[in-house]
Every structure is written in structure tokens, then in C-alpha cells.
Design a protein around this motif. Sequence first.
Motif, mmCIF file in Angstrom:
data_model
loop_
_atom_site.group_PDB
_atom_site.id
_atom_site.type_symbol
_atom_site.label_atom_id
_atom_site.label_comp_id
_atom_site.label_asym_id
_atom_site.label_seq_id
_atom_site.Cartn_x
_atom_site.Cartn_y
_atom_site.Cartn_z
ATOM 1 N N VAL A 291 -11.388 9.279 -5.662
ATOM 2 C CA VAL A 291 -10.446 9.378 -4.746
ATOM 3 C C VAL A 291 -10.690 10.883 -4.151
ATOM 4 O O VAL A 291 -11.162 11.725 -4.915
ATOM 5 C CB VAL A 291 -9.043 9.601 -5.239
ATOM 6 N N GLU B 10 -14.956 2.113 0.766
ATOM 7 C CA GLU B 10 -13.664 2.092 0.948
ATOM 8 C C GLU B 10 -13.107 0.727 1.155
ATOM 9 O O GLU B 10 -12.213 0.263 0.656
ATOM 10 C CB GLU B 10 -13.387 2.930 2.341
ATOM 11 N N GLY C 273 -12.567 -1.018 -1.998
ATOM 12 C CA GLY C 273 -11.442 -0.438 -2.954
ATOM 13 C C GLY C 273 -11.914 0.570 -3.845
ATOM 14 O O GLY C 273 -11.277 0.733 -4.902
ATOM 15 N N ALA D 26 -11.377 6.313 -1.958
ATOM 16 C CA ALA D 26 -10.100 6.374 -0.863
ATOM 17 C C ALA D 26 -10.009 7.787 -0.763
ATOM 18 O O ALA D 26 -10.439 8.606 -1.568
ATOM 19 C CB ALA D 26 -8.663 5.775 -1.957
ATOM 20 N N ARG E 165 0.726 11.415 -3.144
ATOM 21 C CA ARG E 165 -0.208 10.796 -2.279
ATOM 22 C C ARG E 165 -1.457 10.340 -3.078
ATOM 23 O O ARG E 165 -2.055 9.338 -3.228
ATOM 24 C CB ARG E 165 -0.847 11.518 -0.959
ATOM 25 N N HIS F 85 -0.753 7.944 -5.830
ATOM 26 C CA HIS F 85 -0.823 6.457 -5.380
ATOM 27 C C HIS F 85 -2.177 5.890 -5.004
ATOM 28 O O HIS F 85 -2.508 4.875 -5.478
ATOM 29 C CB HIS F 85 0.043 6.617 -3.814
ATOM 30 N N ALA F 86 -3.053 6.863 -4.492
ATOM 31 C CA ALA F 86 -4.524 6.426 -4.230
ATOM 32 C C ALA F 86 -5.246 6.123 -5.580
ATOM 33 O O ALA F 86 -6.125 5.267 -5.556
ATOM 34 C CB ALA F 86 -5.161 7.534 -3.481
ATOM 35 N N ARG G 34 -3.828 5.445 -8.527
ATOM 36 C CA ARG G 34 -3.291 3.967 -8.900
ATOM 37 C C ARG G 34 -3.887 2.857 -8.224
ATOM 38 O O ARG G 34 -4.132 1.600 -8.542
ATOM 39 C CB ARG G 34 -1.902 3.847 -9.339
ATOM 40 N N ARG G 35 -4.034 2.944 -6.842
ATOM 41 C CA ARG G 35 -4.297 1.756 -5.760
ATOM 42 C C ARG G 35 -5.987 1.370 -6.189
ATOM 43 O O ARG G 35 -6.343 0.372 -6.243
ATOM 44 C CB ARG G 35 -4.230 2.244 -4.630
ATOM 45 N N THR G 36 -6.907 2.451 -6.279
ATOM 46 C CA THR G 36 -8.204 2.247 -6.463
ATOM 47 C C THR G 36 -8.637 2.044 -7.959
ATOM 48 O O THR G 36 -9.822 1.667 -8.298
ATOM 49 C CB THR G 36 -8.966 3.279 -5.974
#
Length: 481
Positions: free
Chosen positions: A61, A87, A90, A93, A119, A122-123, A125-127
Motif C-alpha cells: 500500500v 493495482e 489487487g 493500492a 483508510r 482498509h487498504a 486488509r483488502r490487498t
Amino acid sequence: MTGGDAIKRVPTGINGFDQIALGGLPACRSTLVSGTTGSGKTLFAVEFLARGITTFDEPGVFVTFEETSADIRRNSASLGFTIDRWEGAGKWAFVDVSASLGEEESAVGAYDFGALLSRVGHAVRRTGARRVAVDSLGSIFLRFADVGIVRHELARIAGALEELGVTSVVTAERPEEYDGVTRYGVEEFVFDNVMILRNVLRRQRRSRTIEIVKFRGAQHRTGEWVFTIDGREGIVVVPIAFLASRETASSARVSSGNAELDRMCGGGFFRDGIVLVSGPSGAGKTLTGLAFTAAGVAAGERCLHWSFDETREQLVRNAGGWNLDLAAMEASGLLRIVSGYPEAASLEDHFLEIRRAVEEFAPARLVVDPLSALERVASPKALLDFVLALTAILRRREITTLYVSAPGGRFTPVDPPVIAGLVDISIMFRYTERDDEIRRAIAVLQSRGSAHDHRIRDVTIDGTGMHIGEGMRNGTPDGAK
């Protein structure tokens, strides 16, 4: 170098840096990277994430406070970093704060760090990110007048990143190259790990260095290390990236191109040997290098001839005076001549250019003439690092190498402690006087691993090349009347 440690490391993949860090950055910690404008902070942050993806398959990230994400994508593409593709997959980010900063009021407490950290979390955990880069904190902390608030918020950011379980790089500005570590003087106390990138003007040329100031509880190499930013490879630390020991040494011999010189050196040069030829102008150094190159081509070997201070055309013309047809050798595909002036590039860039030519052309022989010309653009320490790194590469590839040095240079026999550890054979030319005549002489000062001729011998040069005669006494060849 500090004492031992048992801290887990995260290799960065940045060329040469992990050797300085003795394995990489301490895992699950934040490392502050401080530097002036143009020192390479943003590139270090980008490359930390990019190498994580390409080398270790670790998503990342990137939090940007200054450049927009579009700018970073565009600038990084020149190094082959396909951020847009990462990106889409995944693996990368952005958390782009650059636009929102412009909309905030320049007042204490105007920025909501809680929202930012949310933010980032979140990034991550998402990636599934293992790495985070934050670039640059200075742009946001400029709005805080109270240093105490700066320190508090820095500790908050460092703690949040640690809780996420990521290894992070956080960049910050510093006003001077050698005055303090950071702008506010508190950042280095908040972070466990601190590095400084410098971009210093020396001899009318910029030179970049990297220094690990502290890795709390972790082992690392101390001092400043020269690095360059290469268009293909990104950050390259010299010489650490290229130093590696060899377990074997070649016992095969190759000819110098002069039968008598071969005998003086105990039968020629070892295949992986490094030879230094030094002496005054016009004594025969360049001719020795050309004869060495010609002998390699005649034996069917690829030869790389690197010329400083002489153009290719001058070299071809001068070689023709000794019946050496360099143009024909080039046409055969066995010779490559590269010429240029030391001032045309930095020492680090010269190193990368030679290393790249060695890798692409794969020569069996290399001549650098004169090595001492690089003293005009380098400090003694930087030039020593250059020779150490280049020599390590050449030995590993078993490339027989001939360095040429002018008198008074740092790599001539006037400095035996330096020479002893770098070369296998040291050959010196000199002038002697006999009555009203100036004569040339040659001596082999050292030849590692073999016996050699200890005499000072007479040298003559004519249209057919160099001829080594008898030993000399008081400047006069033995047997002369």
C-alpha cells in the motif's frame, strides 16, 4: 557494524541495500527515510513496494501526501514498474491524500489522522499487504506549529502501522545534508529505524549516499554508502551489491601479447588475474594494453577495451602506428571499444556502464586505460569502492583485466597498502637517463602465485611494437658499453 541480533528481516530487493542492512529491514517495524530534495526518498519508497511484488510476491500500500497517484504511476513506468497492472491484480493500492491536503485549512488539528489510518488499514486488509510506504510526512506536518504535536502524531502513525503487522517505510524531508537528521528533530526518536539519503555536490557533480543511522536492536553496516539511480535498475548501492567471494582461482595462463613480458611474469597472466600497469606518459602503458587486447583477439577471445581521455578514432589511429588494426578486430566481432571522458558521467554511472557491457558482451579480457583518469571525478574512498566492486565482478567471471594508471595516481605503486590487496601483477614503466639519452625501462613489482623476474629491464618501442631487452644497471642495459 553493530553487534549480533535475532530480529526477523524483510528483504527489500533493492540492489545492494540488503547487504548494508544485513538481510533487510526489521520486520513489522517502521523505518524513517530522511533526505533532502532529490536524494531519492520517493524512489526508495516506490521500489520497496515494487520489489516486494516482483521478487517476493508481497502486496503493498502506497500512501502519498505530495505527488498524486497518477504522477507516481507515470514516473515509475520508466523503471519498468507496472503499477497499474499491479493495482488491477489487487497487489498494489494507493491511499492518495495529496488532493485533500490542498482543501484543508493550514491550522493546527485541521487534519484527521484517525480517518487516514482507517483508510490505510482498509487498504492493507483488502490487498493482504505486507508492506506500506508513506511519502512524505513533511508536507502535512508543516502545518503544525507545535513540535510536541508532531511527535505525538508520529508516534500514533508508527504504532498504527505496527498494529497492522506490516513492514513500512516512511519518508520525511530534512533541510541540510549534514545538519541534523530531520526537519523537526523529533522524528528520529519516534521511529525504531532511521536512514538518511544524501545528495551532495562534490567537484561540481552530485553524489548520492545512503546511511543507516539506527536499526534499534538490529545489526547493520555503519557509514555512508554510495548509490546511484539507474534507468534500468533503479537504486543501486555501490560496491556492496557486487562484492562476493570466489571459492576457486584459475591456474590457467594467458599471454600478455609480449613473449618477453610473459616470461617476466612467470609465464603470462592468470586467467582471472588483475594486472596493474603504471608509469609516466609515453612510457608504453597504452601499447601494453593494446598488445594485450590484440593477443586476445588473435586467440579468438572477446575483448573489451575501455578508453578514458582518448576517442575511439585516436585509439585506432595510434594502434595503426604499431601495425594493430583495431577496426578489423572490431569487424570480427571479438573487440568492442568504448571511449569517453570521466567528466561525462558520475563514477557510479561509469561503474554501471562497464558492468553492463561486461554482462552483455561477455569478454574474456578487459582493458581500462587509464583507470587513474577517474580520480578527476571521485574522492579516494569512492574510487577505491569502484575498483573493489569492479574487480569482484571481473574475478567472478574470470575476466583477465589490465588496469592502466598514470604516475602519482592513487592506484600506482607509490601506495603499496592499497595495491597489495587489489591486483595480482603490478608492472611499472619508468624513464632512465644514460648520458644524453632518455631510455625506457620496465619492472615487474609483484606477481602473485608465481615467480617473476625482479630485474629492471630495458624497453624500446618501434613500428613493430614493444621490445624488452636485458636487465639494466644504473640506467644502462647489461652488456652496453
